[in-house]
Design a protein around this motif. Structure first.
Motif, mmCIF file in Angstrom:
data_model
loop_
_atom_site.group_PDB
_atom_site.id
_atom_site.type_symbol
_atom_site.label_atom_id
_atom_site.label_comp_id
_atom_site.label_asym_id
_atom_site.label_seq_id
_atom_site.Cartn_x
_atom_site.Cartn_y
_atom_site.Cartn_z
ATOM 1 N N GLY A 141 -0.847 4.412 5.567
ATOM 2 C CA GLY A 141 0.543 4.656 5.966
ATOM 3 C C GLY A 141 0.904 6.099 5.668
ATOM 4 N N ALA A 142 1.810 6.640 6.471
ATOM 5 C CA ALA A 142 2.334 7.984 6.179
ATOM 6 C C ALA A 142 3.524 7.821 5.238
ATOM 7 C CB ALA A 142 2.764 8.652 7.473
ATOM 8 N N CYS A 193 -0.637 5.093 1.152
ATOM 9 C CA CYS A 193 0.185 6.144 1.767
ATOM 10 C C CYS A 193 -0.085 7.461 1.033
ATOM 11 C CB CYS A 193 1.670 5.803 1.676
ATOM 12 S SG CYS A 193 2.103 4.239 2.461
ATOM 13 N N PRO A 194 -1.023 8.244 1.516
ATOM 14 C CA PRO A 194 -1.349 9.509 0.847
ATOM 15 C C PRO A 194 -0.432 10.626 1.348
ATOM 16 C CG PRO A 194 -2.872 9.130 2.668
ATOM 17 C CD PRO A 194 -1.841 8.008 2.705
ATOM 18 N N LEU A 215 -4.050 12.373 5.264
ATOM 19 C CA LEU A 215 -3.989 11.145 6.074
ATOM 20 C C LEU A 215 -5.265 10.898 6.870
ATOM 21 C CD1 LEU A 215 -0.440 10.934 7.725
ATOM 22 C CD2 LEU A 215 -1.597 9.158 6.408
ATOM 23 N N SER A 216 -5.715 11.955 7.541
ATOM 24 C CA SER A 216 -6.883 11.828 8.402
ATOM 25 C C SER A 216 -8.124 11.459 7.602
ATOM 26 C CB SER A 216 -7.092 13.185 9.055
ATOM 27 O OG SER A 216 -7.346 13.036 10.365
ATOM 28 N N GLU A 217 -8.284 12.160 6.495
ATOM 29 C CA GLU A 217 -9.481 11.923 5.690
ATOM 30 C C GLU A 217 -9.454 10.526 5.071
ATOM 31 O OE1 GLU A 217 -10.200 14.716 2.567
ATOM 32 O OE2 GLU A 217 -12.133 13.793 2.083
ATOM 33 N N ASP A 232 -2.401 7.248 15.682
ATOM 34 C CA ASP A 232 -3.796 6.803 15.781
ATOM 35 C C ASP A 232 -4.486 6.793 14.417
ATOM 36 O OD1 ASP A 232 -3.550 6.513 18.512
ATOM 37 O OD2 ASP A 232 -4.016 8.635 18.860
ATOM 38 N N ILE A 233 -3.828 7.336 13.433
ATOM 39 C CA ILE A 233 -4.435 7.429 12.096
ATOM 40 C C ILE A 233 -3.829 6.390 11.166
ATOM 41 C CG2 ILE A 233 -4.878 8.969 10.143
ATOM 42 C CD1 ILE A 233 -4.050 11.311 11.874
#
Ligand code: PEP
Length: 245
Positions: free
Chosen positions: A63-64, A41-42, A47-49, A86-87
């Motif tokens: 995870g978000a 969970c970054p 998140l995308s990267e 989607d990420i």
């Protein structure tokens, strides 16, 4: 489905280059570990990267750390579940730092759990009593509120993280016996299909003790997840303990 899990919460740490190196190292080393689901969970800007990095061999999920419950609108600074579905596969909901610093109430947490499930994200619902002397009932109550209006059949898409607030960010994890007692109680409410994790000052030295308990399905790791070597060791210890039981 109950399964062994190790979840990294990077909180508001890592610059772009740190996130890149950490995610790449974790992905490369987790490739050799079986029997545990690893989740990173970054911070939301990475998140995308991070998702692109770990996607390569598909063994690490993302995870978000938070979402807002609305799908879109004039909510400056917020992130909708639609933007991340989607990420990310997971989202932390109700972390004690969000409850404390940003005033998130049980009602907010419940709305976020509902929104996450609606959009195909699995919420990792964080609950825990505030002080060492507080009764476990505080965490049980938080879970009851978080699950309000959620049909029981959807519980299997939720993960619970028991995180006694007094044990987070410190030097010492909560005593295993206390964690097991709390988790056994939370299990009565969430049912048998959802993983229940422990979080609070877990490191590579003490994780083995927790891994031995059949009640604890995984760990949510804060500070120690920022050191790739330590985090990988935690994943290995967890996988070995759970696989060979
Ligand atoms: C957390 O933030 O969820 C956490 C468990 O942090 P730490 O491991 O640093 O106590």
């Amino acid at each position: 489905m109950r399964r062994p899990m190790v979840v990294a919460n990077w909180k508001m740490y890592t610059r772009a280059s740190d996130a890149y190196v950490l995610a790449t190292t974790i992905r490369n080393q987790v490739a050799a570990i079986d029997g545990v689901e690893v989740v990173i969970c970054p911070p939301s800007v990475w998140l995308s990267e991070v998702s692109d990095i770990v996607k390569k061999d598909g063994k690490v999920n993302v995870g978000a750390q938070n979402i807002f419950y609305e799908e879109e609108g004039p909510y400056t600074g917020e992130i909708s579940p639609i933007m991340i579905r989607d990420i990310a596969k997971y989202v932390l909901v109700g972390h004690s730092e969000r409850r404390f610093h940003f005033g998130e109430s049980d009602i907010d947490v419940n709305e976020k759990v509902i929104a996450a499930l609606k959009h195909g994200l699995s919420p990792i619902i964080c609950v825990g009593e505030k002080s060492k002397s507080a009764p476990i009932g505080e965490a049980v109550e938080q879970l009851t509120e978080a699950l309000r209006h959620i049909p029981k059949k959807n519980y299997q898409n939720c993960v619970v993280a028991y995180e006694p607030v007094w044990a987070i960010g410190g030097v010492e994890a909560a005593p295993v016996e206390r964690v097991v007692r709390a988790i056994a109680r939370l299990r009565e409410d969430i049912g048998r299909d959802s993983p229940i994790l422990y979080g609070g000052s877990i490191n590579n030295k003490d994780v083995g003790e927790f891994a031995k308990s059949p009640h604890i399905d995984g760990v949510l790791v804060g500070s120690a997840s920022l050191r790739a070597g330590v985090f990988i060791e935690i994943c290995k210890i967890w996988a070995e303990a759970k696989t060979f039981k």
